[in-house]
Design a protein around this motif. Structure first.
Motif, PDB file in Angstrom:
ATOM      1  N   PRO A   1       0.736  -1.072   0.065  1.00 14.23           N
ATOM      2  CA  PRO A   1       0.112   0.194  -0.029  1.00 14.23           C
ATOM      3  C   PRO A   1       0.658   1.099  -0.012  1.00 14.23           C
ATOM      4  N   PHE A   2       0.410   2.256  -0.699  1.00 15.24           N
ATOM      5  CA  PHE A   2       1.141   3.674  -0.509  1.00 15.24           C
ATOM      6  C   PHE A   2       0.067   4.651  -0.221  1.00 15.24           C
ATOM      7  N   LYS A   3       0.644   5.516   0.842  1.00 15.61           N
ATOM      8  CA  LYS A   3      -0.151   6.337   1.352  1.00 15.61           C
ATOM      9  C   LYS A   3       0.578   7.943   0.849  1.00 15.61           C
ATOM     10  N   GLY A   4      -0.244   8.826   0.505  1.00 16.08           N
ATOM     11  CA  GLY A   4       0.518  10.332   0.082  1.00 16.08           C
ATOM     12  C   GLY A   4      -0.502  11.409  -0.085  1.00 16.08           C
ATOM     13  N   ASP A   5      -0.020  12.355  -0.277  1.00 17.99           N
ATOM     14  CA  ASP A   5      -0.961  13.403  -0.504  1.00 17.99           C
ATOM     15  C   ASP A   5      -1.315  13.401  -1.946  1.00 17.99           C
ATOM     16  N   PHE A   6      -2.900  13.146  -2.166  1.00 16.28           N
ATOM     17  CA  PHE A   6      -3.372  12.875  -3.656  1.00 16.28           C
ATOM     18  C   PHE A   6      -3.360  14.167  -4.325  1.00 16.28           C
ATOM     19  N   PHE A   7      -3.696  14.989  -3.741  1.00 19.98           N
ATOM     20  CA  PHE A   7      -3.789  16.483  -4.480  1.00 19.98           C
ATOM     21  C   PHE A   7      -2.322  16.789  -5.222  1.00 19.98           C
ATOM     22  N   ARG A   8      -1.100  16.763  -4.483  1.00 24.65           N
ATOM     23  CA  ARG A   8      -0.017  17.314  -4.807  1.00 24.65           C
ATOM     24  C   ARG A   8       0.698  16.339  -5.680  1.00 24.65           C
ATOM     25  N   ILE A   9       0.459  14.943  -5.551  1.00 28.56           N
ATOM     26  CA  ILE A   9       0.824  13.977  -6.444  1.00 28.56           C
ATOM     27  C   ILE A   9       0.281  14.063  -7.674  1.00 28.56           C
ATOM     28  N   SER A  10      -1.104  14.279  -7.752  1.00 27.28           N
ATOM     29  CA  SER A  10      -1.832  14.327  -9.115  1.00 27.28           C
ATOM     30  C   SER A  10      -1.313  15.688  -9.793  1.00 27.28           C
ATOM     31  N   VAL A  11      -1.206  16.916  -9.080  1.00 22.61           N
ATOM     32  CA  VAL A  11      -0.381  17.861  -9.723  1.00 22.61           C
ATOM     33  C   VAL A  11       0.959  17.682 -10.354  1.00 22.61           C
ATOM     34  N   ILE A  12       1.659  16.836  -9.842  1.00 17.56           N
ATOM     35  CA  ILE A  12       3.131  16.479 -10.272  1.00 17.56           C
ATOM     36  C   ILE A  12       2.925  15.813 -11.488  1.00 17.56           C
ATOM     37  N   LEU A  13       2.193  14.657 -11.467  1.00 14.48           N
ATOM     38  CA  LEU A  13       2.162  13.786 -12.423  1.00 14.48           C
ATOM     39  C   LEU A  13       1.335  14.480 -13.720  1.00 14.48           C
ATOM     40  N   ASN A  14       0.452  15.162 -13.416  1.00 22.06           N
ATOM     41  CA  ASN A  14      -0.254  15.909 -14.511  1.00 22.06           C
ATOM     42  C   ASN A  14       0.487  16.995 -15.209  1.00 22.06           C
TER      43      ASN A  14
ATOM     44  N   GLN B   1      13.766  12.194 -19.678  1.00 23.72           N
ATOM     45  CA  GLN B   1      13.443  11.261 -18.561  1.00 23.72           C
ATOM     46  C   GLN B   1      13.217  12.242 -17.182  1.00 23.72           C
ATOM     47  N   PHE B   2      12.147  12.302 -16.437  1.00 19.86           N
ATOM     48  CA  PHE B   2      12.029  12.811 -15.125  1.00 19.86           C
ATOM     49  C   PHE B   2      11.839  11.640 -14.151  1.00 19.86           C
ATOM     50  N   GLU B   3      12.752  11.688 -13.125  1.00 16.55           N
ATOM     51  CA  GLU B   3      12.403  10.495 -12.062  1.00 16.55           C
ATOM     52  C   GLU B   3      12.183  11.037 -10.815  1.00 16.55           C
ATOM     53  N   ILE B   4      11.091  10.923 -10.193  1.00 18.65           N
ATOM     54  CA  ILE B   4      10.873  11.381  -8.755  1.00 18.65           C
ATOM     55  C   ILE B   4      10.424  10.384  -7.810  1.00 18.65           C
ATOM     56  N   SER B   5      10.841  10.684  -6.547  1.00 19.79           N
ATOM     57  CA  SER B   5      10.795   9.852  -5.507  1.00 19.79           C
ATOM     58  C   SER B   5       9.945  10.550  -4.417  1.00 19.79           C
ATOM     59  N   ILE B   6       9.068   9.756  -4.060  1.00 21.50           N
ATOM     60  CA  ILE B   6       8.198  10.434  -2.811  1.00 21.50           C
ATOM     61  C   ILE B   6       7.938   9.232  -1.677  1.00 21.50           C
ATOM     62  N   PRO B   7       8.088   9.967  -0.561  1.00 21.80           N
ATOM     63  CA  PRO B   7       8.040   8.779   0.629  1.00 21.80           C
ATOM     64  C   PRO B   7       6.735   8.513   0.704  1.00 21.80           C
ATOM     65  N   ASN B   8       6.735   7.065   1.017  1.00 19.84           N
ATOM     66  CA  ASN B   8       5.356   6.318   1.372  1.00 19.84           C
ATOM     67  C   ASN B   8       5.153   6.611   3.205  1.00 19.84           C
ATOM     68  N   ARG B   9       3.989   7.514   3.153  1.00 19.69           N
ATOM     69  CA  ARG B   9       3.768   7.580   4.566  1.00 19.69           C
ATOM     70  C   ARG B   9       2.931   6.536   5.174  1.00 19.69           C
ATOM     71  N   ASN B  10       2.657   5.450   4.316  1.00 17.66           N
ATOM     72  CA  ASN B  10       2.078   4.379   5.104  1.00 17.66           C
ATOM     73  C   ASN B  10       2.937   3.819   6.075  1.00 17.66           C
ATOM     74  N   GLU B  11       4.168   3.641   5.873  1.00 14.45           N
ATOM     75  CA  GLU B  11       4.954   3.089   6.910  1.00 14.45           C
ATOM     76  C   GLU B  11       5.010   3.909   8.187  1.00 14.45           C
ATOM     77  N   PHE B  12       4.912   5.105   8.358  1.00 12.62           N
ATOM     78  CA  PHE B  12       4.956   6.098   9.297  1.00 12.62           C
ATOM     79  C   PHE B  12       3.598   5.888  10.233  1.00 12.62           C
ATOM     80  N   ASP B  13       2.722   5.286   9.578  1.00 18.87           N
ATOM     81  CA  ASP B  13       1.297   5.018  10.419  1.00 18.87           C
ATOM     82  C   ASP B  13       1.259   3.605  11.025  1.00 18.87           C
ATOM     83  N   THR B  14       2.205   2.750  10.724  1.00 21.60           N
ATOM     84  CA  THR B  14       2.274   1.380  11.117  1.00 21.60           C
ATOM     85  C   THR B  14       3.031   1.196  12.349  1.00 21.60           C
TER      86      THR B  14
END
Length: 365
Positions: free
Chosen positions: A246-259, A352-365
């Motif tokens: 599972p991956f947890k992150g800020d949906f709005f900002r990740i959508s903005v980045i990908l778009n 080519q763009f490469e982005i790395s985004i922290p998975n906040r799911n691990e911080f909640d477990t």
């Protein structure tokens, strides 16, 4: 008036020093005294002083230790150390760390101390004025951002109305357009709407609190591709998503980045490319998601790579329309969520763009 005078707190465990200081300087300044660091703290809780003068050698704590203790909770008052002996290392360390403005040896010279106090107050006044100017600028900037955001929303409504009228006229064949003027109008509307949406994205990214939720990258990528596929129906999108956890992150900002990144990959294709393609890969791990967006478009000149994330920067090697704010918004959004971005591009071959985004799911477990 007394309220406009320089307020000084002098801390010294020797009562005759306190009396001498008060006698020498009470006509020029508003004087408060304390015979210990604890008593000095009591005074500071009730009175806003401009300058604090403390003896270095006091029972229980030194002047340097006292200044170190109050530096974070009371950063504004200027601190002056009085010392009757040479403790060079402590004094140098205190000055270097910003704990004290200056030090004076005891017994003090009245003229030297008078000059030091006045210099200290000039610095205090300058810092206060700077802080007020910064607050004023922040308020003005906030009001300007709100105005731009509100105006952007207001502008979108009539634009969408015009777009709707154009679509209706095409559906019922109510008007002819042999010169293609309606198409020109539609292109201009689309460009303007894209620019307005960038303004809204920038504002929301800077203002909205972080909000983490579970993200399905398969669904998210499908939505992003559907948004831009119509801009170039010949592009082949190759999608590879590996999301075993599972991956947890800020949906709005990740959508903005990908778009923004996918929009650029579509927009900056070569006009004569027979097989235009955009490769999208996602690999989700317990601690992060790595996303690559690769195209075979026009590429970016090497001398421009260091500037592409700057606001309003646009490469001169293409004539594509744009505001030059998309990649800036991407970088700002990534900064908000603790992500990183790298770019590799060859002019005439692709980017080519490469982005790395922290998975906040691990911080909640």
């Amino acid at each position: 008036m007394k309220s406009n005078r320089i307020r000084i707190l002098y801390i010294d465990d020797e009562v005759h020093n306190l009396n001498a200081f008060r006698a020498n300087f009470r006509r020029s300044y508003e004087i408060y005294t304390a015979n210990s660091a604890a008593e000095g703290m009591q005074v500071l809780r009730g009175i806003e002083v401009h300058i604090i003068i403390a003896d270095q050698k006091m029972p229980g704590t030194t002047g340097v230790e006292f200044f170190h203790e109050i530096k974070d909770v009371l950063p504004d008052p200027i601190r002056i150390l009085l010392t009757g002996y040479t403790d060079v290392e402590d004094i140098i360390d205190a000055i270097n760390k910003g704990h004290i403005f200056s030090y004076i040896k005891k017994p003090w010279d009245e003229h030297e101390l008078f000059k030091t106090i006045n210099n200290a107050y000039e610095i205090y006044s300058a810092r206060k004025q700077l802080k007020e100017k910064v607050l004023e600028l922040e308020k003005t900037n906030d009001e300007l951002n709100r105005f731009i955001y509100s105006t952007s929303h207001d502008l979108r409504a009539p634009l969408m109305s015009v777009q709707g009228i154009i679509n209706l006229s095409r559906l019922d064949n109510s008007m002819t357009d042999p010169q293609g003027y309606m198409n020109m109008v539609e292109v201009c509307i689309t460009r303007l709407d894209s620019f307005i949406q960038k303004i809204i994205e920038y504002y929301r990214n800077s203002r909205l609190d972080l909000e983490y939720e579970k993200i399905d990258f398969v669904a998210l990528m499908d939505d992003c591709i559907d948004t831009f596929r119509h801009q170039n129906t010949f592009i082949n999108f190759n999608v590879s998503i590996d999301q075993p956890v599972p991956f947890k992150g800020d949906f709005f900002r990740i959508s903005v980045i990908l778009n923004n990144l996918i929009s650029n990959a579509v927009k900056y294709q070569k006009p004569d490319e027979q097989y235009p393609q955009v490769n999208l890969t996602v690999k989700v791990e317990p601690h992060k998601a790595t996303i690559r967006i690769e195209d075979n478009g026009i590429g970016i000149l090497s001398e421009h790579l260091s500037n592409i994330f700057k606001m309003f920067f646009r490469s001169k090697n293409n004539n594509k329309p744009g505001s030059g704010s998309g990649l800036y918004i991407v970088k700002e959004a990534l900064s908000k969520i603790g992500g990183t971005i790298g770019v590799d591009s060859r002019y005439g071959e692709g980017t080519q763009f490469e982005i790395s985004i922290p998975n906040r799911n691990e911080f909640d477990t």
